[in-house]
Design an enzyme around this catalytic site. Structure first.
Site, short mmCIF file in Angstrom:
data_model
loop_
_atom_site.label_atom_id
_atom_site.label_comp_id
_atom_site.label_asym_id
_atom_site.label_seq_id
_atom_site.Cartn_x
_atom_site.Cartn_y
_atom_site.Cartn_z
N SER A 107 15.65 -35.02 -1.31
CA SER A 107 14.45 -34.18 -1.33
C SER A 107 14.65 -32.73 -0.89
O SER A 107 14.06 -31.82 -1.47
CB SER A 107 13.36 -34.81 -0.47
OG SER A 107 13.83 -34.99 0.85
N ASP A 142 5.24 -31.86 8.27
CA ASP A 142 5.49 -33.29 8.08
C ASP A 142 6.67 -33.78 8.92
O ASP A 142 6.97 -34.96 8.95
CB ASP A 142 5.72 -33.60 6.58
CG ASP A 142 6.94 -32.87 6.00
OD1 ASP A 142 7.63 -32.14 6.74
OD2 ASP A 142 7.20 -33.03 4.79
N HIS A 155 10.64 -32.38 6.07
CA HIS A 155 11.31 -31.53 5.08
C HIS A 155 11.42 -30.09 5.56
O HIS A 155 10.62 -29.63 6.37
CB HIS A 155 10.52 -31.56 3.76
CG HIS A 155 10.51 -32.91 3.12
ND1 HIS A 155 9.36 -33.65 2.98
CD2 HIS A 155 11.51 -33.64 2.60
CE1 HIS A 155 9.66 -34.80 2.40
NE2 HIS A 155 10.95 -34.82 2.16
C1 LIG Z 1 15.42 -32.62 5.31
O1 LIG Z 1 16.44 -31.92 6.01
C2 LIG Z 1 16.29 -31.91 7.40
C3 LIG Z 1 17.41 -31.02 7.93
O2 LIG Z 1 18.68 -31.53 7.58
C4 LIG Z 1 16.35 -33.32 7.96
O3 LIG Z 1 16.06 -33.25 9.32
C5 LIG Z 1 15.31 -34.18 7.27
O4 LIG Z 1 15.49 -35.51 7.66
C6 LIG Z 1 15.43 -34.06 5.76
N1 LIG Z 1 14.32 -34.77 5.19
C7 LIG Z 1 14.45 -35.76 4.33
C8 LIG Z 1 13.21 -36.46 3.91
O5 LIG Z 1 15.52 -36.11 3.87
#
Ligand SMILES: *[C@@H]1O[C@H](CO)[C@@H](O)[C@H](O)[C@H]1NC(C)=O
Ligand SMILES: *[C@@H]1O[C@H](CO)[C@@H](O)[C@H](O)[C@H]1NC(C)=O
Ligand SMILES: *[C@@H]1O[C@H](CO)[C@@H](O)[C@H](O)[C@H]1NC(C)=O
Ligand SMILES: *[C@@H]1O[C@H](CO)[C@@H](O)[C@H](O)[C@H]1NC(C)=O
Ligand SMILES: *[C@@H]1O[C@H](CO)[C@@H](O)[C@H](O)[C@H]1NC(C)=O
Length: 362
Positions: free
Chosen positions: A31, A229, A232
């Site tokens: 994502s 959220d 992201h």
């Molecule tokens: C998006 O990236 C951030 C930073 O690496 C991370 O903390 C987060 O878990 C990620 N979100 C998803 C849904 O993969």
């Protein structure tokens, strides 16, 4: 004769970007590569920051395999079961072109799908085949696949088995892809995840930061801002990440970047007068910048943020002064070694002047 030549030149000048040779970049992962910047409750706010705007020299391979002018959200017809927002792709492309206006056309090939594990990208899977197919279609239109940008791993932090297998699966995926694209040393720039849904994040990060394959670089998402959220990257964080990826990619290429241009510094009048770095010997610069901090166990540890700022500073010095290239190269080596020693991602960040200014070392 003269008229004929002029016509040829004119024809070249107005030929559409889609018919020109492209510098092709594959965007894959989950994502945060697809982009959720500005998405709340399934609605994208439509905000596009300046560095992420459209550019006549940036194209996107649409889902139907035709080139179209690129604009956020880049993954809107690829990651179709969710609402896509701003990702790192446009800011990456714009940063490359800002740094190297002679580069030509940048062709982005979005392939990321939210929520996917590394096991879903194994050779023969739907995602893998789609990536290879889209890469092939992009290259057939003329151009070279310059690199893949890869940001994935969050979904592999939930089960211990996935986290344990991550390094092996990632290496295999990169090797298979290079082989199937017939590009054995295809540059890959991956992003180390900063936090995640699951408890096994350190295992995945370690795999990402210590992957031992040639031409695989890693930039670290640690410190980038997460949205409301808590899941992201925000729009501005995605824009910043694109710049970091561009910096890392440019480091894989020999200088000078600009076509045929001598590596002369930009006129100093374009630089803020408050930031007029003096030329210091590398040892002094390093001593000032790599200020060791002491962690709980009393051992000295380098801050990744300091290393990041240092990379930016070196570029800044080079751009702003007549500092000999060799001086900056030596200092860059020093940073790279510190990164290896400390197991932090090589943290070069291209032209990120703001970080240098924040460091306020002069
Ligand atoms: C998006 O990236 C951030 C930073 O690496 C991370 O903390 C987060 O878990 C990620 N979100 C998803 C849904 O993969
Ligand atoms: C999103 O949805 C949640 C829960 O339904 C709600 O509390 C919140 O106000 C919504 N946010 C926006 C920006 O619409
Ligand atoms: C392919 O998709 C693009 C973007 O959605 C669209 O503008 C274009 O008309 C499509 N072309 C064909 C041949 O379907
Ligand atoms: C979207 O959802 C449909 C139905 O569940 C599924 O068949 C398809 O593979 C999904 N596509 C993507 C890109 O996730
Ligand atoms: C402190 O830093 C040292 C050297 O980098 C490292 O080996 C050690 O694990 C760190 N300890 C803690 C508690 O972070």
């Amino acid at each position: 004769m003269f008229t004929f030549l002029s016509l040829i030149l004119l024809a070249h000048a107005i030929s559409p970007a889609s018919s020109q040779e492209k510098n092709i970049f594959l965007l894959a992962g989950q994502s945060n590569m697809s982009g959720r910047g500005g998405v709340t409750n399934g609605t994208w706010d439509g905000f596009v920051p300046p560095g992420c705007g459209p550019n006549p020299s940036v194209l996107r391979l649409a889902a139907n395999l035709t080139w179209v002018p690129a604009a956020e959200p880049l993954h809107k017809d690829i990651d179709v079961n969710v609402t896509a927002g701003v990702g790192p792709g446009m800011s990456f492309a714009n940063a490359l072109l800002a740094y190297d206006p002679g580069l030509g056309v940048v062709g982005l090939v979005p392939c990321a799908i939210g929520g996917t594990k590394i096991s879903q990208w194994v050779r023969g899977s739907f995602l893998y085949d789609q990536l290879v197919r889209r890469a092939g279609a992009a290259a057939r239109g003329g151009g070279k696949i310059q690199a893949m940008l890869w940001y994935q791993g969050e979904s592999d932090t939930v089960d211990e088995e996935d986290a344990e297998s991550y390094k092996g699966r990632l290496e295999k995926f990169f090797e298979d892809l290079r082989s199937d694209l017939q590009s054995p040393s295809l540059p890959i720039i991956q992003v180390a995840i900063a936090s995640a849904q699951g408890p096994f994040i350190e295992k995945v990060r370690e795999a990402q930061l210590r992957l031992d394959l040639a031409n695989v670089k890693c930039v670290d998402a640690k410190g980038l801002e997460l949205g409301r959220d808590h899941l992201h990257l925000t729009t501005s964080a995605e824009a910043q990440l694109g710049g970091m990826l561009a910096g890392s990619f440019l480091r894989t290429r020999p200088r000078p970047i600009k076509n045929n241009a001598p590596s002369s510094p930009p006129p100093s009048s374009t630089l803020p007068s408050s930031a007029n770095p003096r030329i210091l010997p590398p040892t002094t610069v390093v001593a000032q910048l790599i200020r060791p901090t002491v962690n709980e166990s009393g051992e000295q540890r380098l801050e990744p943020g300091v290393l990041r700022g240092f990379g930016a500073l070196l570029d800044r010095i080079w751009a702003a002064t007549a500092a000999p290239r060799v001086l900056c190269d030596a200092a860059h080596e020093h940073v790279a070694e510190a990164c290896r020693r400390e197991h932090v991602a090589e943290a070069f960040v291209g032209n990120h002047l703001s970080e240098f200014l924040e460091l306020n070392v002069f």
